[in-house]
Design an enzyme around this catalytic site. Sequence first.
Site, PDB file in Angstrom:
ATOM      1  N   THR A   8       7.909  11.294  -0.274  1.00 28.26           N
ATOM      2  CA  THR A   8       7.057  11.687  -1.391  1.00 28.26           C
ATOM      3  C   THR A   8       7.697  12.781  -2.236  1.00 28.26           C
ATOM      4  OG1 THR A   8       4.972  12.805  -1.885  1.00 28.26           O
ATOM      5  CG2 THR A   8       5.913  13.250   0.259  1.00 28.26           C
ATOM      6  N   ASP A   9       7.252  12.870  -3.483  1.00 26.54           N
ATOM      7  CA  ASP A   9       7.745  13.967  -4.340  1.00 26.54           C
ATOM      8  C   ASP A   9       7.166  15.319  -3.925  1.00 26.54           C
ATOM      9  OD1 ASP A   9       5.122  13.623  -5.211  1.00 26.54           O
ATOM     10  OD2 ASP A   9       5.616  13.384  -7.333  1.00 26.54           O
ATOM     11  N   GLU A  10       6.120  15.298  -3.067  1.00 28.40           N
ATOM     12  CA  GLU A  10       5.472  16.562  -2.689  1.00 28.40           C
ATOM     13  C   GLU A  10       6.392  17.473  -1.882  1.00 28.40           C
ATOM     14  OE1 GLU A  10       1.466  16.514  -1.433  1.00 28.40           O
ATOM     15  OE2 GLU A  10       0.904  14.908  -2.794  1.00 28.40           O
TER      16      GLU A  10
ATOM     17  N   TYR B 110       0.790  18.410   4.965  1.00 33.29           N
ATOM     18  CA  TYR B 110       1.278  17.040   4.716  1.00 33.29           C
ATOM     19  C   TYR B 110       2.704  17.064   4.194  1.00 33.29           C
ATOM     20  CZ  TYR B 110       2.218  12.815   1.995  1.00 33.29           C
ATOM     21  OH  TYR B 110       2.824  11.714   1.453  1.00 33.29           O
TER      22      TYR B 110
ATOM     23  N   LYS C 137       6.269  15.724   5.864  1.00 32.37           N
ATOM     24  CA  LYS C 137       7.150  14.721   5.243  1.00 32.37           C
ATOM     25  C   LYS C 137       8.548  15.314   5.023  1.00 32.37           C
ATOM     26  CE  LYS C 137       6.305  11.065   3.944  1.00 32.37           C
ATOM     27  NZ  LYS C 137       6.311   9.725   4.608  1.00 32.37           N
TER      28      LYS C 137
HETATM   29  P1  NAD Z   1      -1.894   5.085   3.852  1.00 36.29           P
HETATM   30  O1  NAD Z   1      -2.535   6.278   4.476  1.00 36.29           O
HETATM   31  O2  NAD Z   1      -2.671   4.228   2.937  1.00 36.29           O
HETATM   32  O3  NAD Z   1      -1.306   4.138   4.994  1.00 36.29           O
HETATM   33  C1  NAD Z   1      -0.641   4.625   6.117  1.00 36.29           C
HETATM   34  C2  NAD Z   1      -0.531   3.502   7.137  1.00 36.29           C
HETATM   35  O4  NAD Z   1       0.166   4.012   8.282  1.00 36.29           O
HETATM   36  C3  NAD Z   1      -1.893   2.990   7.643  1.00 36.29           C
HETATM   37  O5  NAD Z   1      -1.892   1.585   7.678  1.00 36.29           O
HETATM   38  C4  NAD Z   1      -1.995   3.571   9.042  1.00 36.29           C
HETATM   39  O6  NAD Z   1      -2.756   2.763   9.920  1.00 36.29           O
HETATM   40  C5  NAD Z   1      -0.536   3.646   9.455  1.00 36.29           C
HETATM   41  N1  NAD Z   1      -0.307   4.672  10.474  1.00 36.29           N
HETATM   42  C6  NAD Z   1      -0.739   5.962  10.457  1.00 36.29           C
HETATM   43  N2  NAD Z   1      -0.371   6.590  11.588  1.00 36.29           N
HETATM   44  C7  NAD Z   1       0.329   5.690  12.329  1.00 36.29           C
HETATM   45  C8  NAD Z   1       0.984   5.739  13.588  1.00 36.29           C
HETATM   46  N3  NAD Z   1       0.977   6.862  14.319  1.00 36.29           N
HETATM   47  N4  NAD Z   1       1.609   4.637  14.036  1.00 36.29           N
HETATM   48  C9  NAD Z   1       1.613   3.500  13.306  1.00 36.29           C
HETATM   49  N5  NAD Z   1       0.987   3.380  12.115  1.00 36.29           N
HETATM   50  C10 NAD Z   1       0.363   4.463  11.629  1.00 36.29           C
HETATM   51  O7  NAD Z   1      -0.597   5.675   3.137  1.00 36.29           O
HETATM   52  P2  NAD Z   1       0.097   5.237   1.767  1.00 36.29           P
HETATM   53  O8  NAD Z   1      -0.538   5.961   0.657  1.00 36.29           O
HETATM   54  O9  NAD Z   1       0.202   3.770   1.730  1.00 36.29           O
HETATM   55  O10 NAD Z   1       1.548   5.868   1.986  1.00 36.29           O
HETATM   56  C11 NAD Z   1       2.559   5.152   2.668  1.00 36.29           C
HETATM   57  C12 NAD Z   1       3.819   5.985   2.716  1.00 36.29           C
HETATM   58  O11 NAD Z   1       4.243   6.293   1.386  1.00 36.29           O
HETATM   59  C13 NAD Z   1       3.636   7.331   3.421  1.00 36.29           C
HETATM   60  O12 NAD Z   1       4.802   7.591   4.159  1.00 36.29           O
HETATM   61  C14 NAD Z   1       3.485   8.337   2.287  1.00 36.29           C
HETATM   62  O13 NAD Z   1       3.922   9.603   2.669  1.00 36.29           O
HETATM   63  C15 NAD Z   1       4.370   7.707   1.224  1.00 36.29           C
HETATM   64  N6  NAD Z   1       4.001   7.998  -0.183  1.00 36.29           N
HETATM   65  C16 NAD Z   1       2.725   7.798  -0.636  1.00 36.29           C
HETATM   66  C17 NAD Z   1       2.430   8.013  -1.982  1.00 36.29           C
HETATM   67  C18 NAD Z   1       1.045   7.775  -2.531  1.00 36.29           C
HETATM   68  O14 NAD Z   1       0.780   8.064  -3.705  1.00 36.29           O
HETATM   69  N7  NAD Z   1       0.097   7.222  -1.783  1.00 36.29           N
HETATM   70  C19 NAD Z   1       3.431   8.445  -2.851  1.00 36.29           C
HETATM   71  C20 NAD Z   1       4.724   8.665  -2.341  1.00 36.29           C
HETATM   72  C21 NAD Z   1       5.002   8.415  -1.016  1.00 36.29           C
HETATM   73  O1  DAU Z   2       2.786  12.737  -5.068  1.00 36.08           O
HETATM   74  C1  DAU Z   2       2.745  11.794  -4.053  1.00 36.08           C
HETATM   75  C2  DAU Z   2       1.546  12.038  -3.175  1.00 36.08           C
HETATM   76  O2  DAU Z   2       0.404  11.683  -3.942  1.00 36.08           O
HETATM   77  C3  DAU Z   2       1.586  11.264  -1.872  1.00 36.08           C
HETATM   78  O3  DAU Z   2       2.658  11.714  -1.104  1.00 36.08           O
HETATM   79  C4  DAU Z   2       0.289  11.451  -1.095  1.00 36.08           C
HETATM   80  O4  DAU Z   2       0.305  10.645   0.067  1.00 36.08           O
HETATM   81  C5  DAU Z   2      -0.861  11.035  -1.980  1.00 36.08           C
HETATM   82  O5  DAU Z   2      -2.092  11.277  -1.313  1.00 36.08           O
HETATM   83  C6  DAU Z   2      -0.834  11.813  -3.296  1.00 36.08           C
HETATM   84  O6  DAU Z   2      -1.153  13.221  -3.091  1.00 36.08           O
HETATM   85  P1  DAU Z   2      -2.128  14.028  -4.078  1.00 36.08           P
HETATM   86  O7  DAU Z   2      -2.683  15.173  -3.346  1.00 36.08           O
HETATM   87  O8  DAU Z   2      -1.463  14.293  -5.383  1.00 36.08           O
HETATM   88  O9  DAU Z   2      -3.232  12.863  -4.326  1.00 36.08           O
HETATM   89  P2  DAU Z   2      -4.836  12.897  -4.356  1.00 36.08           P
HETATM   90  O10 DAU Z   2      -5.279  11.562  -4.834  1.00 36.08           O
HETATM   91  O11 DAU Z   2      -5.412  13.424  -3.090  1.00 36.08           O
HETATM   92  O12 DAU Z   2      -5.135  13.955  -5.495  1.00 36.08           O
HETATM   93  C7  DAU Z   2      -4.644  13.774  -6.824  1.00 36.08           C
HETATM   94  C8  DAU Z   2      -5.051  14.994  -7.623  1.00 36.08           C
HETATM   95  O13 DAU Z   2      -6.491  14.973  -7.794  1.00 36.08           O
HETATM   96  C9  DAU Z   2      -4.737  16.320  -6.961  1.00 36.08           C
HETATM   97  O14 DAU Z   2      -4.363  17.260  -7.950  1.00 36.08           O
HETATM   98  C10 DAU Z   2      -6.058  16.736  -6.301  1.00 36.08           C
HETATM   99  C11 DAU Z   2      -7.106  16.145  -7.233  1.00 36.08           C
HETATM  100  N1  DAU Z   2      -8.374  15.721  -6.605  1.00 36.08           N
HETATM  101  C12 DAU Z   2      -8.306  14.909  -5.511  1.00 36.08           C
HETATM  102  C13 DAU Z   2      -9.455  14.460  -4.884  1.00 36.08           C
HETATM  103  C14 DAU Z   2      -9.382  13.590  -3.664  1.00 36.08           C
HETATM  104  C15 DAU Z   2      -9.583  16.081  -7.146  1.00 36.08           C
HETATM  105  O15 DAU Z   2      -9.640  16.802  -8.174  1.00 36.08           O
HETATM  106  N2  DAU Z   2     -10.738  15.645  -6.538  1.00 36.08           N
HETATM  107  C16 DAU Z   2     -10.713  14.860  -5.415  1.00 36.08           C
HETATM  108  O16 DAU Z   2     -11.821  14.526  -4.898  1.00 36.08           O
END
Ligand code: NAD
Ligand code: DAU
Length: 348
Positions: free
Chosen positions: A130-132, A155, A159
Site C-alpha cells: 500500500t501507499d500508506e 496497519y 505493511k
Molecule cells: P480485504 O480486507 O478486502 O481482504 C483481505 C483478504 O485476506 C480477505 O479475504 C481475508 O479473509 C484474507 N485474510 C485475512 N487474514 C488472513 C489470514 N491470516 N490468512 C489467510 N487469509 C487471510 O483487503 P483488500 O482491500 O482486498 O486488500 C488486499 C491487499 O491489498 C492487502 O494486502 C492490502 O494491504 C492491499 N492494498 C489495499 C488497498 C485498498 O484500497 N483496499 C490499496 C493498496 C493495497
Molecule cells: O491507500 C491505500 C489504503 O487505502 C489501503 O492500504 C487500505 O487497506 C485501505 O483501507 C485504504 O485506507 P484508508 O484509511 O485511506 O481508507 P478508508 O476507506 O478507511 O478511508 C478513506 C478516507 O475516508 C480516510 O481519510 C478516512 C475517511 N473516512 C473513513 C471512514 C471509514 C471517513 O471520513 N469516514 C469513515 O467512516
Amino acid sequence: MKLLITGGAGFIGSHVVRRMVKAYGQYSIVNLDALTYAGNLANLADVQDEPNYRFVKGDITDKAFIRQLFLDEQFDGVIHLAAESHVDRSISGPDAFIQTNVVGTANLLNAAVESWKGNMEGKRFYHVSTDEVFGSLGETGMFSETTAYDPRSPYSASKAASDHLVRAYHHTYGLPVIISNCSNNYGSHHFPEKLIPLIINNIKNKRPLPVYGKGENIRDWLWVEDHARAIDVIFHRGCSGETYCIGGNNEWKNIDVVKLLCKLMDDKLGRSAGESEQLITYVTDRPGHDARYAIDATKLKNELGWEPTQPFETLLSQTIDWYLANETWLDQVTSGNYRNYYEQQYNR
Ligand code: NAD
Ligand code: DAU
C-alpha cells in the site's frame, strides 16, 4: 504455471483471481484464504467452477500448514494479498495486523525459500502493498518508488514491516520478489467498512454519513479493476527485485467524494437534489489521520505501459449501480459481526 493467490476472497483479491482465472486458462490457480470477516466466497461465484481454479481455506499465520502447502503444491508463483486491511480496526486492535501482515508474510517467504531452494529460475513472489507505508503528504508532492518509509498507523506499520521482509529475502536468499504500493481502491465487492461502500450503504438506508474531522483529508482513488490489471502486468513483465507504485492520478477530498456519492445516488434513487447531503455528519477524527496520499505512477507507465481508466465519476456511478443491484451481497456482509463493529466504531 502453478499460481498461489492469497486473500483471493477479499475485495482486491477477488478481482485479481477473476482476472487471472479468465485470462490464463492454462494456469492452475489456488486461492488461499482464511475467510475472515472480510473474505467472502460469494465474491467469486462466477469463477468457482472453472477447471483452472481451486479454493483452499487456510490461515497464513499457521506456519506448519503453509510450509506443507508449498511442499505439496510446488507453486511457481505467488501473488500475496491476504492481510488485515482496515486502518480503523488496526487502531482498536493492532495484534491481528501484526500476526497476519508480518508473521503471515514471513511464513509465506520462508515456505517459498524452502520450496524453491536451488531452483529460483522462473519463480516469482509478488507482494501487494500500500501507499500508506510512505506516511502522509503535505499540500504538494507525490509518493514514488524512492520515497522513504514513514508508516503512521498500526496497519501501515505492519505493511511496511512486511515490505522490508520481502526485500530482505530478495537480498539475502535471492528470492525473486516484486512489490507494488497502491493507492486507495474502489469498485464492486468492497467491504462496507471502507469509506466509499460505507457511504453508499448508508445513503441507500438513509443513515448518517460519518465524515472524520473536517473531511479535508485527501486520497488518490483507483478503480479496483485497474489495480488487478496492474498486478497482472507487473507479475508477468515486472523485474525481479523491483518496486512499482500504482495510483489513480485522481486526488479527492473525502467530503467531495461523499458529496459526489450523494448527488449520484439522489439521481439514481429518485430523491430530490440535496436530500442525501443532509445525512452528512462530522464525527471525531481518526487518531493519527494521514492528511494526503498521492501516487506518481510514472515508472509503471513508462516501463510497462499501464495507465488508469478514467473518468472517476463514470466508474463511481457504475460502482453504485453494482451495490444497488447486489442487495443480497450487501445484506449478507452487513449482518452479524458487522453490526457489532459499526456500533463500536461509530456510536462511541
Ligand atoms: P480485504 O480486507 O478486502 O481482504 C483481505 C483478504 O485476506 C480477505 O479475504 C481475508 O479473509 C484474507 N485474510 C485475512 N487474514 C488472513 C489470514 N491470516 N490468512 C489467510 N487469509 C487471510 O483487503 P483488500 O482491500 O482486498 O486488500 C488486499 C491487499 O491489498 C492487502 O494486502 C492490502 O494491504 C492491499 N492494498 C489495499 C488497498 C485498498 O484500497 N483496499 C490499496 C493498496 C493495497
Ligand atoms: O491507500 C491505500 C489504503 O487505502 C489501503 O492500504 C487500505 O487497506 C485501505 O483501507 C485504504 O485506507 P484508508 O484509511 O485511506 O481508507 P478508508 O476507506 O478507511 O478511508 C478513506 C478516507 O475516508 C480516510 O481519510 C478516512 C475517511 N473516512 C473513513 C471512514 C471509514 C471517513 O471520513 N469516514 C469513515 O467512516
